[in-house]
Design an enzyme around this catalytic site. Structure first.
Site, PDB file in Angstrom:
ATOM      1  N   GLY A 187       5.675   7.559  20.438  1.00 55.44           N
ATOM      2  CA  GLY A 187       4.578   6.590  20.263  1.00 55.44           C
ATOM      3  C   GLY A 187       5.059   5.196  20.620  1.00 55.44           C
ATOM      4  N   GLU A 201       5.580 -26.003  -9.888  1.00 57.79           N
ATOM      5  CA  GLU A 201       5.646 -26.518  -8.518  1.00 57.79           C
ATOM      6  C   GLU A 201       6.918 -27.290  -8.173  1.00 57.79           C
ATOM      7  OE1 GLU A 201       1.307 -27.614  -7.202  1.00 57.79           O
ATOM      8  OE2 GLU A 201       1.537 -27.922  -9.345  1.00 57.79           O
ATOM      9  N   CYS A 257       0.809  -1.218   0.000  1.00 64.68           N
ATOM     10  CA  CYS A 257       0.000   0.000   0.000  1.00 64.68           C
ATOM     11  C   CYS A 257       0.841   1.267   0.000  1.00 64.68           C
ATOM     12  CB  CYS A 257      -0.878   0.008   1.245  1.00 64.68           C
ATOM     13  SG  CYS A 257       0.090   0.261   2.732  1.00 64.68           S
ATOM     14  N   LEU A 276       3.832  12.083  26.826  1.00 60.66           N
ATOM     15  CA  LEU A 276       5.283  11.984  26.834  1.00 60.66           C
ATOM     16  C   LEU A 276       5.799  13.124  25.965  1.00 60.66           C
ATOM     17  CD1 LEU A 276       7.881  10.391  27.445  1.00 60.66           C
ATOM     18  CD2 LEU A 276       7.412   9.018  25.427  1.00 60.66           C
ATOM     19  N   GLY A 334       2.000   9.113  14.322  1.00 62.67           N
ATOM     20  CA  GLY A 334       2.043   8.449  13.005  1.00 62.67           C
ATOM     21  C   GLY A 334       0.880   7.495  12.799  1.00 62.67           C
ATOM     22  N   GLY A 341       0.667   2.602  15.391  1.00 64.21           N
ATOM     23  CA  GLY A 341       0.308   1.683  16.479  1.00 64.21           C
ATOM     24  C   GLY A 341      -0.876   0.800  16.117  1.00 64.21           C
ATOM     25  N   ILE A 342      -1.786   1.304  15.268  1.00 60.74           N
ATOM     26  CA  ILE A 342      -2.955   0.465  14.944  1.00 60.74           C
ATOM     27  C   ILE A 342      -2.560  -0.738  14.090  1.00 60.74           C
ATOM     28  CG2 ILE A 342      -4.871   2.129  15.183  1.00 60.74           C
ATOM     29  CD1 ILE A 342      -4.715   2.075  11.974  1.00 60.74           C
ATOM     30  N   GLY A 364      -1.518 -27.826 -10.619  1.00 64.64           N
ATOM     31  CA  GLY A 364      -0.722 -28.992 -10.989  1.00 64.64           C
ATOM     32  C   GLY A 364       0.379 -28.719 -11.986  1.00 64.64           C
ATOM     33  N   ARG A 422       0.780 -25.244  -3.451  1.00 68.82           N
ATOM     34  CA  ARG A 422       1.907 -25.483  -4.369  1.00 68.82           C
ATOM     35  C   ARG A 422       2.718 -26.730  -3.986  1.00 68.82           C
ATOM     36  NH1 ARG A 422       5.473 -20.287  -6.321  1.00 68.82           N
ATOM     37  NH2 ARG A 422       5.951 -21.019  -8.409  1.00 68.82           N
TER      38      ARG A 422
HETATM   39  C1  LIG Z   1       4.831  -3.078  10.802  1.00 68.97           C
HETATM   40  C2  LIG Z   1       5.415  -2.526  12.056  1.00 68.97           C
HETATM   41  C3  LIG Z   1       6.564  -3.097  12.569  1.00 68.97           C
HETATM   42  C4  LIG Z   1       7.120  -2.613  13.752  1.00 68.97           C
HETATM   43  N1  LIG Z   1       8.259  -3.186  14.229  1.00 68.97           N
HETATM   44  C5  LIG Z   1       8.803  -2.719  15.377  1.00 68.97           C
HETATM   45  C6  LIG Z   1      10.001  -3.269  15.903  1.00 68.97           C
HETATM   46  O1  LIG Z   1      10.581  -4.194  15.334  1.00 68.97           O
HETATM   47  N2  LIG Z   1      10.497  -2.748  17.052  1.00 68.97           N
HETATM   48  C7  LIG Z   1       9.893  -1.717  17.700  1.00 68.97           C
HETATM   49  O2  LIG Z   1      10.380  -1.272  18.713  1.00 68.97           O
HETATM   50  N3  LIG Z   1       8.762  -1.170  17.224  1.00 68.97           N
HETATM   51  C8  LIG Z   1       8.201  -1.654  16.098  1.00 68.97           C
HETATM   52  N4  LIG Z   1       7.045  -1.098  15.631  1.00 68.97           N
HETATM   53  C9  LIG Z   1       6.328  -0.133  16.455  1.00 68.97           C
HETATM   54  C10 LIG Z   1       6.518   1.273  16.004  1.00 68.97           C
HETATM   55  O3  LIG Z   1       7.774   1.722  16.379  1.00 68.97           O
HETATM   56  C11 LIG Z   1       5.410   2.082  16.646  1.00 68.97           C
HETATM   57  O4  LIG Z   1       4.198   1.680  16.047  1.00 68.97           O
HETATM   58  C12 LIG Z   1       5.560   3.542  16.450  1.00 68.97           C
HETATM   59  O5  LIG Z   1       6.774   4.005  16.901  1.00 68.97           O
HETATM   60  C13 LIG Z   1       4.451   4.303  17.153  1.00 68.97           C
HETATM   61  O6  LIG Z   1       4.568   5.656  16.817  1.00 68.97           O
HETATM   62  P1  LIG Z   1       3.349   6.449  16.198  1.00 68.97           P
HETATM   63  O7  LIG Z   1       3.774   7.830  16.076  1.00 68.97           O
HETATM   64  O8  LIG Z   1       2.867   5.815  14.961  1.00 68.97           O
HETATM   65  O9  LIG Z   1       2.296   6.238  17.351  1.00 68.97           O
HETATM   66  P2  LIG Z   1       0.738   6.293  17.269  1.00 68.97           P
HETATM   67  O10 LIG Z   1       0.247   5.065  16.606  1.00 68.97           O
HETATM   68  O11 LIG Z   1       0.290   7.569  16.729  1.00 68.97           O
HETATM   69  O12 LIG Z   1       0.415   6.189  18.807  1.00 68.97           O
HETATM   70  C14 LIG Z   1       0.623   5.029  19.530  1.00 68.97           C
HETATM   71  C15 LIG Z   1      -0.007   5.129  20.907  1.00 68.97           C
HETATM   72  O13 LIG Z   1       0.721   6.033  21.695  1.00 68.97           O
HETATM   73  C16 LIG Z   1      -0.042   7.177  22.065  1.00 68.97           C
HETATM   74  N5  LIG Z   1       0.874   8.290  21.948  1.00 68.97           N
HETATM   75  C17 LIG Z   1       1.641   8.595  20.887  1.00 68.97           C
HETATM   76  N6  LIG Z   1       2.487   9.603  21.205  1.00 68.97           N
HETATM   77  C18 LIG Z   1       2.248   9.925  22.474  1.00 68.97           C
HETATM   78  C19 LIG Z   1       2.809  10.861  23.371  1.00 68.97           C
HETATM   79  N7  LIG Z   1       3.804  11.645  23.016  1.00 68.97           N
HETATM   80  N8  LIG Z   1       2.321  10.914  24.608  1.00 68.97           N
HETATM   81  C20 LIG Z   1       1.312  10.118  25.003  1.00 68.97           C
HETATM   82  N9  LIG Z   1       0.750   9.214  24.207  1.00 68.97           N
HETATM   83  C21 LIG Z   1       1.214   9.094  22.961  1.00 68.97           C
HETATM   84  C22 LIG Z   1      -1.221   7.172  21.137  1.00 68.97           C
HETATM   85  O14 LIG Z   1      -2.352   7.734  21.719  1.00 68.97           O
HETATM   86  C23 LIG Z   1      -1.407   5.692  20.878  1.00 68.97           C
HETATM   87  O15 LIG Z   1      -2.130   5.107  21.907  1.00 68.97           O
HETATM   88  C24 LIG Z   1       6.481  -1.545  14.441  1.00 68.97           C
HETATM   89  C25 LIG Z   1       5.324  -0.980  13.921  1.00 68.97           C
HETATM   90  C26 LIG Z   1       4.790  -1.451  12.749  1.00 68.97           C
HETATM   91  C27 LIG Z   1       3.526  -0.855  12.218  1.00 68.97           C
HETATM   92  S1  FES Z   2      -1.303  -3.087   3.238  1.00 68.18           S
HETATM   93 FE1  FES Z   2       0.440  -4.107   3.966  1.00 68.18          FE
HETATM   94  S2  FES Z   2       1.651  -2.437   4.610  1.00 68.18           S
HETATM   95 FE2  FES Z   2      -0.210  -1.508   4.162  1.00 68.18          FE
END
Ligand SMILES: Cc1cc2nc3c(=O)[nH]c(=O)nc-3n(C[C@H](O)[C@H](O)[C@H](O)COP(=O)(O)OP(=O)(O)OC[C@H]3O[C@@H](n4cnc5c(N)ncnc54)[C@H](O)[C@@H]3O)c2cc1C
Ligand code: FES
Ligand code: FES
Length: 1368
Positions: free
Chosen positions: A359, A1301, A56, A412, A270, A273-274, A1125, A951
């Site tokens: 985050g 295959e 995406c 934070l 960003g 987190g979802i 196949g 496969r």
């Molecule tokens: C595919 C994928 C792989 C990942 N792999 C790793 C990994 O290997 N290692 C690792 O460490 N992390 C990993 N992450 C996690 C990633 O680092 C976090 O999702 C990201 O840093 C969260 O930041 P964000 O800005 O997107 O937070 P958001 O998604 O915007 O927020 C996350 C949560 O924190 C809250 N929040 C955000 N900022 C603050 C703040 N300043 N104060 C209070 N609350 C706050 C939000 O309300 C929410 O609940 C991965 C994430 C993804 C999607």
């Molecule tokens: S659909 Fe897989 S990373 Fe967005």
């Protein structure tokens, strides 16, 4: 950009240069949803919805009016909220090139390097490399030669390392990307359509589609810059999107609103987190922290870095990695660089670009997310600043992590990473040195995988005054992500080490203390492995200070202490170079050898895949890209979570019907004349929905229909099912239980494979026997990038048109008619292309198409389903797991005389295609001459989801079982496995005995030649010696090498074709086979051009461009059958050839007449004349293969070499060499792609992919987080493939053989090589102990994941070693 000045503006942004202004929008709308449902830019695909696949991704560009600068970076549009792109510009693959405005050289190079198969991943890949090119241009590197970019090879590879592809095996994609790099060695680039191997370097470079740096796409339109300069803003109230610009505003907002789970507002940066916490709460609004300056800046001074919590991980990496020009000492700088290096492995670049560091820490603190950042920052004693209401406090990260979960109104603000040396002033203490290292053990070295454990260690060490060793002045040992609430410090070990002189005993004790501190919580997978990783990393950190033996001595001891220290540090640096995850580039190179044949030109040419360029630009239309018709509704499946229970009711959690829900459709909605049928094979049917009784966890119970896909998905998650189990027998959840209760699926006698020879005689002849040894094999998920999808549109007169992503539309057609109770001529199923199938879209797509049709029939409106990844993974079924017990008799020289097997196959709840498994399995098992073979194979009917074709169904397992037995025999006899393999290869006589119907003629048995050839081409014997040498001199890494053969039987099936010539001479072809990415259309086009070309002699190339293969339509071409196949391409080609032959026959008399007086005729003239004389220009035919030659054997062999890390269990595939016999390939480029892709998918099965279920059989590996298919960084570093042309095969379609295959089976070579490496590791451990007995007989499970490998190498290997050197 300050957003305070004016607050009244609309949400404005640009997509591919077009302006979008949205007066209102639901703030939870993602960029992906918007792009796919509200714009024509459908190149952006939904692969996972959780940031884990890269399908995406888009390029997001931001404009900084103050500095007049544009920042360009990739983001995953599935996680990015639309309001977050206010004032930004988006560029998609179809935005930087398309069929109308001209393709970009990226698209053209992807096409020419054969780097797109099903094409579903391709636009995302293209965006990744596009971003790398755009950003390389901004560097001040010297200008590259014309046609190249400033990007480097390693940047190009890294750019795509977060993108998943399930088809190609990545090598071709990497080549397409590397072709832009100025530092590429053009000779290293693989097979492509731009040059021939023998061409000069200049010709090669000039042959590449031009990348013109000066002509690059503008990623940020001028009009948007203008709007931003005039202070663009977003009306917070209208969009419920608040962007406070200072802390006071934020505090006001926090006071005014409710926060938290399921409540009103959410704080967001960003929103990545979802991706992990797939919230279904619907927030009324969001507070975006990015615009508060304190939260968005990085400050640096001599005390360290102050990082605002909203700063993205990418920005932190950049800042920490920058040379700080004397601000810090070199070792101080080293700490920051190592933190940066570690952060660079978090997620993937398109996540890091928006994910904030704050985050991440909040997720770690509040929800126990297994964070890397928390661990590494804990080791350097970081501080955080937090505000809660009016209170603002600075606390240590450690304290922050240990506090109760942060409430939703606390923020934070910032993180301080101290400059350790400035605070501790270590340099003032003479020879004291700061050591710092970080670690993470993950299934993928470059990231996008959470670690089993991460760690970071910091220590001050100085030479000891009173002894030879080194004194630990202080240390901090942080561990995390191992199944703990939060990162911790191993305090007991820290305290113990402090003040101690490092030696074997001290390290031994410290290891014990670390093991006692790092204890995963109950329920964590592989707990002992995780603890052992902690010990391994500790050892790796301190090893060079205690190790006085071979690898490190060189008279180290006895020199002056400062020398010793310098040496030790040098050694550490050296060690880092070879650290398991610190290879400079991912792939070294690959070699592809093809021999095309011109006999049937253009058949045999390695032409590029038909429409690949449209796949790259993203204009190729998949089912979900078809615009939704008016009033379209959307469905989502509700599935059972119980294996065997009564379904009493299905309700929703909330009292009210969830948003947008229109209906809930169950078996009760099936029309009276219809039947509850969801899929069928020749062996029976499976119900569409469970009726009152569910038979497996994951069984379809209903679909909820809503106004959008999102609403349908959320509603399905909110479904609550009331089950009852009174008076029911317990479910059957194991094959043993199935046997006990005689629960079997019948295998029709004609499908049960033949036994061979006299087993008791064979056993009597044996010198040795292994009795009742056991193996088990797990399941595997398809992981097609496009999940299951269909669109049903009701038509007049009770008819139904269904667009389905399916490998067998004919069967879906019949199932839909049966379910709706309407005649088959009321149904039409249309399939244009499938975004990856691998067998998973053969049977398992039928219920999806049928459910849509049923809902559309009931609701009188179009209904579509695009399944989310989780539901898809839970319902898919996948490969058949099995348990095998074998007894084998053999001579002392390794010749096997008899093999007896009992195999219990878990078929799941219904027959599906399972009855073909026994014959497929034995077909591949028989690759060796077993002397005599007897078996008892049972298909167990259990309460698991029905397993389906994947496969190489059965064949992969058969091939594996054969190798496991060979290796067991070799170990038993202490012989080399390769010599036992060789000894048991078939002669032509034994081949004919074991493959009575398929062996063909003696000269067709090419395996012995391939076996020798691959040995030579891979320098097998020399490398075997080198591996032994390597293992002798390396203690913590071991290598293994293995060569395996493959014999795989395939079967041709009847297949239809239809060819029509239109009045302008263009040709339309329909075939039964479906284009799944395997290049079927391309081969068919070539065949049509060849066969029709015979009427005009020369000019077939011209004809090639006139042929279009069109979508399958079950009413236009009936009896389409299955695309499965491996033989559908050749069968479809043959059907087309038959049609073309008839057309040629019809045209021959006309041509004769027209040729009078001239010696050639133009195709167009011939056709125009034919039209005027009413020649019938449409022919259809059904190719029915000859019974006597419909089965044949495919041969190949592979040599793989791997290296395992004994401290982590990580396996790196150093090299794989494959030779595969394609006969006279119909298209060697397509076949090469099939071979590489299949091999890598096989590597996934044997090494990486754990398709785990709960004790109820419910799939728990249900996301990209938990299920790891191979990625670019886990494929063979050197990947050499030869598509061998074995010449004429009279019974084959133009002498060709299959490739889809069988090459997957060759991946067992990687598993065998891993086994060999483990064997070397175990021999070493044995040499450390006083035991004498051999330790070479062991089972290596499939998949051989890191914990599995490590366990066999010894979870306590470090302690064993320390004991050993302590004793000596
Ligand atoms: C595919 C994928 C792989 C990942 N792999 C790793 C990994 O290997 N290692 C690792 O460490 N992390 C990993 N992450 C996690 C990633 O680092 C976090 O999702 C990201 O840093 C969260 O930041 P964000 O800005 O997107 O937070 P958001 O998604 O915007 O927020 C996350 C949560 O924190 C809250 N929040 C955000 N900022 C603050 C703040 N300043 N104060 C209070 N609350 C706050 C939000 O309300 C929410 O609940 C991965 C994430 C993804 C999607
Ligand atoms: S659909 Fe897989 S990373 Fe967005
Ligand atoms: S081509 Fe990459 S997923 Fe199919």
């Amino acid at each position: 950009m300050a957003l305070t000045e004016t607050r009244g503006g609309s949400l404005v942004f640009a997509i591919n240069g077009e302006r979008f202004e949205l007066p209102t929008v639901d703030p939870s709308t993602t960029l992906l949803e918007f792009l796919r449902t509200q714009t024509r830019f459908k190149s952006v695909k939904l692969g996972c919805g959780e940031g884990g696949c890269g399908a995406c991704i888009v390029l997001l560009s931001k404009y900084d009016p103050e500095h007049d600068k544009v920042e360009d970076f990739t983001v995953s549009s599935c996680l990015t909220l639309l309001c977050n792109v206010s004032g930004c510009s988006i560029t998609t693959s179809d935005g930087f090139g398309n069929s109308k405005d001209g393709f970009h050289s990226i698209h053209q190079r992807f096409t020419g390097f054969h780097a797109s198969q099903c094409g579903f991943c391709t636009p995302g890949m293209c965006v990744s490399i596009f971003s790398a090119l755009v950003n390389a241009e901004k560097t001040d590197r010297v200008d590259p030669p014309p046609g190249f970019s400033k990007v480097t090879v390693s940047e190009a590879e890294k750019a795509i390392s977060g993108n998943l592809c399930r088809c190609t095996g990545y090598r071709s994609i990497a080549d397409a990307c590397k072709s832009f790099a100025a530092d590429v060695d053009i000779e290293d680039l693989g097979l492509n359509s731009f040059w021939r191997k023998e061409d000069s370097k200049d010709i090669k470079i000039n042959g590449l589609p031009l990348y013109n740096r000066s002509n690059e796409i503008c990623t940020f339109p001028e009009f948007l810059k203008g709007e931003i300069r005039s202070a663009m803003s977003l009306d917070s109230k209208r969009y419920s999107w608040y962007c406070p610009v200072n802390i006071e505003e934020l505090q006001e907002l926090l006071k005014d609103h409710n926060f938290g789970n399921g409540t009103e507002m959410k704080i967001v940066v960003g929103n990545t987190g979802i991706g992990y916490y797939k919230e279904i709460e619907h927030y009324k609004g969001y507070i975006d922290l990015k615009y508060i300056p304190e939260l968005s800046v990085i400050r640096m001074d001599t005390t360290g870095f102050d990082i605002g919590a909203a700063v993205t991980i990418s920005k932190v990496i950049e800042a920490l990695n920058r040379d700080n020009h004397g601000e810090f000492s070199s070792r101080g700088e080293m700490v920051f660089k190592k933190i940066s290096n570690h952060m660079d492995k978090i997620a993937s670049s398109f996540v890091r670009n928006t994910a904030s560091v704050g985050g991440n820490l909040v997720m770690a603190q509040r929800k126990h997310f297994p964070s890397d950042i928390a661990t590494i920052l804990l080791a350097v004693d970081s501080m955080v600043e937090v505000i809660s209401g009016p209170r603002c406090e600075k606390i240590t990260l450690e304290e922050f992590l240990e506090r109760p979960p942060l409430d939703f109104k606390s923020i934070l603000l910032s993180i301080k990473i101290p400059n350790w040396e400035s605070t501790r002033k270590v340099f003032q203490q003479g020879n004291t040195v700061l050591l710092f290292e970080t670690y993470r053990a993950t299934p993928r070295p470059l990231g996008n995988a959470l670690p089993y454990l991460n760690a970071a260690f910091l220590a001050e060490v100085s030479p000891c005054d009173t002894s030879d060793g080194f004194l630990v002045n202080c240390c901090r040992l942080a561990f995390g992500a191992y199944g703990t609430n939060h990162a911790i410090r191993a305090r007991a070990a820290e305290e113990f080490l402090t003040g101690k002189v490092l030696n074997v005993e001290v390290l031994y004790e410290a290891a014990k203390l670390v093991r006692a501190s790092v204890v995963p919580e109950d329920g964590t997978s592989s707990p002992a492995y995780r603890s052992s990783l902690a010990v391994g990393f500790l050892f790796e950190f301190f090893n060079t200070f205690i190790d006085s033996t071979a690898e490190t001595t060189d008279c180290l001891w006895g020199k002056s202490k400062s020398n010793m220290l310098a040496k030790a540090l040098k050694l550490k640096d050296k060690e880092n170079q070879f650290h398991y995850d610190k290879f400079p580039t991912l792939l070294s190179s690959g070699k592809q050898v093809i021999q095309s044949s011109t006999e049937y030109y253009p058949v045999g040419e390695p032409i590029t895949k038909s429409l690949a360029v449209l796949q790259a630009s993203g204009e190729a239309v998949y089912v979900d890209d078809i615009p939704s018709p008016l009033n379209c509704l959307y469905g989502a499946f509700i599935y059972s979570t119980k294996p065997f229970a009564r379904v009493k009711s299905i309700k929703f959690k909330s009292k009210q019907q969830p948003n947008g829900v229109v209906d809930l459709i169950t078996f009760k909605d099936i029309p009276e004349a219809g039947e509850n049928v969801g899929s069928k094979t020749i062996f029976g049917t499976e119900p569409l929905f469970a009726d009152d009784l569910t038979e497996c966890a994951g069984q379809r119970l209903a679909i909820v229909v809503a106004d959008t896909q999102k609403h349908a998905d959320v509603a399905a998650k909110l479904a609550v099912i009331d089950y009852g189990v009174e008076d029911l027998e317990p479910p059957i959840l194991s094959v043993e239980e199935a046997v006990r209760r005689s629960s079997f699926i019948e295998v029709p006698p004609f499908l049960y494979p033949e036994q061979g020879g006299d087993i008791s005689k064979g056993m009597t002849e044996a010198d040795h026997k292994i009795i009742s040894a056991k193996i088990k094999l797990p399941s595997q998920y398809y992981f097609y990038m496009e999940t299951q999808t269909a669109l049903a549109v009701p038509d007049e007169d009770n008819c139904m048109v269904v667009y389905s992503s399916i490998q067998c539309p004919e069967f879906a057609h019949s199932v839909i008619a049966k379910c709706l109770g309407i005649p088959e001529n009321n149904v039409r199923v249309i399939t244009r292309r499938v975004g990856g199938g691998f067998g998973g879209k053969a049977i398992k797509s039928m219920p999806v198409a049928t459910a849509c049709a049923l809902a559309a029939h009931k609701l009188h409106c179009p209904v579509r389903i695009y399944m989310n990844r989780k539901t898809d993974m839970i319902m898919a079924g996948g490969r058949h797991p099995m348990k095998i017990t074998y007894s084998v008799g053999f001579k002392s020289d390794g010749k096997i005389t008899a093999l007896e097997l009992e195999i219990l196959i878990d078929a799941g709840m219904s027959a599906d295609i399972s009855p073909i498994l026994p014959s497929n399995l034995v077909g591949a098992l028989n690759k060796y001459d077993w002397g005599a073979l007897a078996f008892d194979i049972k298909l167990c009917k259990t309460n698991h989801s029905s397993k389906s074709a994947m496969r190489g169904p059965g064949e992969v397992q058969g091939s594996y079982i054969a190798e496991a037995i060979i290796e067991h025999v070799a170990s038993f006899l202490s012989l080399e496995a390769d010599s036992v393999r060789h000894k048991n290869l078939h002669t032509y006589n034994s081949l004919s005995f074991f493959y009575k119907r398929a062996a063909g003629e003696a000269q067709e048995y090419t395996l012995p030649s391939i076996w020798d050839k691959v040995s030579k081409s891979s320098s097998f014997n020399q490398r075997t010696q080198k591996v032994k040498e390597f293992n002798r001199y390396n203690r913590w890494r071991k290598r293994g090498i293995s060569r395996v053969p493959v014999v795989s039987e395939v079967l041709l099936r009847a297949t239809p074709g239809k060819v029509s010539i239109l009045s302008d001479g263009s040709v339309v072809v329909e075939v039964g086979g479906i284009e799944l990415g395997q290049g079927l259309w391309t081969k068919v086009k070539q065949m049509a051009a060849f066969a029709l070309g015979s009427i005009i002699g020369d000019g077939t190339e011209h004809l090639l461009h006139k042929v279009r293969v069109i979508q399958t339509d079950t009413l236009s071409l009936t009896q389409g059958g299955f695309t499965a196949g491996s033989t559908t391409s050749e069968a479809s080609c043959e059907a087309v050839r038959l049609c073309c032959n008839v057309l040629v026959e019809r045209l021959a008399p006309l041509k004769e007449r027209l040729l009078v007086g001239s010696n050639s005729i133009k195709w167009e003239t011939l056709i125009a004349q034919g039209y005027s004389q009413s020649v019938n220009f449409s022919v259809s035919s059904l190719y029915v293969p000859d019974m006597s030659s419909m089965r044949y054997l495919n041969y190949g062999a592979a040599v793989s070499e791997v290296e395992i890390n004994l401290l982590t269990g990580q396996t790196t595939i150093l090299q794989s060499d494959i030779i595969y016999d394609c006969g006279q390939s119909l298209n060697p480029a397509v076949d090469l792609g099939q071979i590489e892709g299949a091999f890598v998918q096989g590597v996934g099965f044997f090494m990486d992919e754990e398709y785990l279920t709960s004790s109820d059989g419910l799939v728990v590996a249900d996301s990209t987080w938990t299920y790891k298919i191979p990625s670019l960084d886990t494929i063979p570093r050197q990947f050499n493939v030869e598509v061998w042309n074995s010449g004429h095969h009279k019974n084959r379609v133009l002498s060709s053989k299959a490739s889809g295959e069988p090459p997957l089976l060759l991946a067992v070579s990687v598993h065998s090589a891993t086994r060999a490496a483990i064997k070397a590791a175990r021999e070493q451990i044995l040499s450390w102990s006083s035991q004498e007995e051999s330790d070479s007989i062991f089972q290596l499970d499939v998949p051989a994941t890191m914990p599995v490998v490590k366990e066999l190498c010894g979870l306590e290997i470090v302690e064993r070693y320390l004991e050993f050197i302590g004793r000596n």
